[in-house]
Design a protein around this motif. Structure first.
Motif, short mmCIF file in Angstrom:
data_model
loop_
_atom_site.label_atom_id
_atom_site.label_comp_id
_atom_site.label_asym_id
_atom_site.label_seq_id
_atom_site.Cartn_x
_atom_site.Cartn_y
_atom_site.Cartn_z
N PHE A 1 82.67 100.33 97.20
CA PHE A 1 82.97 98.91 97.07
C PHE A 1 83.88 98.75 95.85
O PHE A 1 83.41 98.71 94.72
CB PHE A 1 81.67 98.10 96.92
CG PHE A 1 80.73 98.35 98.07
CD1 PHE A 1 80.86 97.63 99.24
CD2 PHE A 1 79.76 99.34 97.99
CE1 PHE A 1 80.02 97.87 100.32
CE2 PHE A 1 78.92 99.59 99.07
CZ PHE A 1 79.04 98.85 100.23
N ASP A 2 85.18 98.74 96.11
CA ASP A 2 86.17 98.69 95.03
C ASP A 2 86.52 97.24 94.74
O ASP A 2 87.15 96.56 95.56
CB ASP A 2 87.41 99.48 95.42
CG ASP A 2 87.10 100.96 95.63
OD1 ASP A 2 86.37 101.53 94.79
OD2 ASP A 2 87.57 101.54 96.62
N VAL A 3 86.14 96.78 93.57
CA VAL A 3 86.39 95.40 93.15
C VAL A 3 87.87 95.22 92.89
O VAL A 3 88.47 95.96 92.11
CB VAL A 3 85.54 95.05 91.91
CG1 VAL A 3 85.88 93.66 91.40
CG2 VAL A 3 84.05 95.18 92.22
N GLN A 4 88.45 94.24 93.56
CA GLN A 4 89.87 93.94 93.42
C GLN A 4 90.11 92.82 92.41
O GLN A 4 91.06 92.85 91.65
CB GLN A 4 90.45 93.53 94.78
CG GLN A 4 90.24 94.57 95.86
CD GLN A 4 90.94 95.87 95.55
OE1 GLN A 4 92.13 95.89 95.30
NE2 GLN A 4 90.20 96.96 95.55
N HIS B 1 102.72 92.70 103.33
CA HIS B 1 101.86 92.18 102.25
C HIS B 1 100.51 92.89 102.32
O HIS B 1 99.83 92.81 103.33
CB HIS B 1 101.63 90.67 102.41
CG HIS B 1 102.84 89.88 102.71
ND1 HIS B 1 103.93 89.83 101.87
CD2 HIS B 1 103.16 89.10 103.77
CE1 HIS B 1 104.85 89.06 102.40
NE2 HIS B 1 104.41 88.62 103.55
N PRO B 2 100.12 93.54 101.27
CA PRO B 2 98.82 94.22 101.29
C PRO B 2 97.66 93.21 101.27
O PRO B 2 97.82 92.09 100.78
CB PRO B 2 98.84 95.08 100.03
CG PRO B 2 99.79 94.37 99.12
CD PRO B 2 100.82 93.72 100.01
N ARG C 1 97.63 98.56 111.28
CA ARG C 1 99.00 98.09 111.04
C ARG C 1 98.98 96.58 110.87
O ARG C 1 98.20 95.89 111.51
CB ARG C 1 99.89 98.45 112.22
CG ARG C 1 100.14 99.93 112.35
CD ARG C 1 101.20 100.25 113.40
NE ARG C 1 101.35 99.21 114.40
CZ ARG C 1 101.27 99.40 115.70
NH1 ARG C 1 101.05 100.60 116.17
NH2 ARG C 1 101.43 98.41 116.54
N ALA C 2 99.87 96.09 110.06
CA ALA C 2 100.03 94.66 109.86
C ALA C 2 101.43 94.24 110.34
O ALA C 2 102.32 95.08 110.41
CB ALA C 2 99.86 94.29 108.39
N VAL C 3 101.58 92.97 110.64
CA VAL C 3 102.89 92.48 111.09
C VAL C 3 103.83 92.20 109.92
O VAL C 3 104.96 91.80 110.13
CB VAL C 3 102.74 91.21 111.97
CG1 VAL C 3 101.96 91.52 113.23
CG2 VAL C 3 102.12 90.08 111.18
N VAL D 1 86.50 92.35 97.31
CA VAL D 1 86.12 93.76 97.33
C VAL D 1 86.75 94.46 98.53
O VAL D 1 86.85 93.89 99.61
CB VAL D 1 84.58 93.88 97.43
CG1 VAL D 1 84.14 95.32 97.55
CG2 VAL D 1 83.91 93.22 96.24
N ARG D 2 87.15 95.72 98.32
CA ARG D 2 87.54 96.59 99.43
C ARG D 2 86.33 97.49 99.71
O ARG D 2 85.95 98.31 98.87
CB ARG D 2 88.75 97.43 99.08
CG ARG D 2 89.17 98.32 100.24
CD ARG D 2 90.39 99.17 99.90
NE ARG D 2 90.90 99.75 101.13
CZ ARG D 2 92.16 99.63 101.55
NH1 ARG D 2 93.04 98.99 100.82
NH2 ARG D 2 92.54 100.17 102.68
#
Length: 123
Positions: free
Chosen positions: A63-66, A120-121, A115-117, A79-80
């Protein structure tokens, strides 16, 4: 409300980073804890029971806190969440403080697509 910020940062460290669910809840969660996640009952004990297998008992989960935001009696952590056999997820947990303790919780989860359109992350 700098006290809320300092307390919340400690809670986030215990809960998300160190994955010590009971210790985090004992530290900051009120007995009258209201839970808006429809799969967990109100009160700290049902949350501890539901979350311990995903945190304390699962060393492979991360659980990586952003980011952390605190505004008065509201606090938010982005979180990621990652673990084997499933896509990563973007998680936002929103908490409400009352009398210096976490009294209420909402959460929103979104799987991270392959994949994203756009470029932007999510984090």
């Amino acid at each position: 409300m700098t006290a809320n910020r300092a307390a919340f940062e400690r809670f986030v460290e215990l809960f998300y980073t160190q994955k010590r669910v009971r210790e985090a809840f004992n530290y900051l969660v009120a007995e009258q804890y209201i839970q808006h996640n429809p799969t967990i009952e109100d009160g700290p004990e049902p949350a501890i029971a539901a979350l311990t297998p995903k945190f304390d008992d699962a060393p492979e989960n991360r659980f990586d806190v952003q980011r952390i935001l605190v505004d008065g009696d509201l606090a938010m952590v982005h979180v990621r969440a990652s673990g084997p056999g499933r896509p990563d997820a973007a998680v936002v947990d929103l908490y409400r403080f009352e009398d210096g303790r976490i009294a209420e919780h909402w959460d929103v989860l979104q799987p991270v697509p392959d994949r994203a359109v756009h470029d932007h992350p999510m984090f």
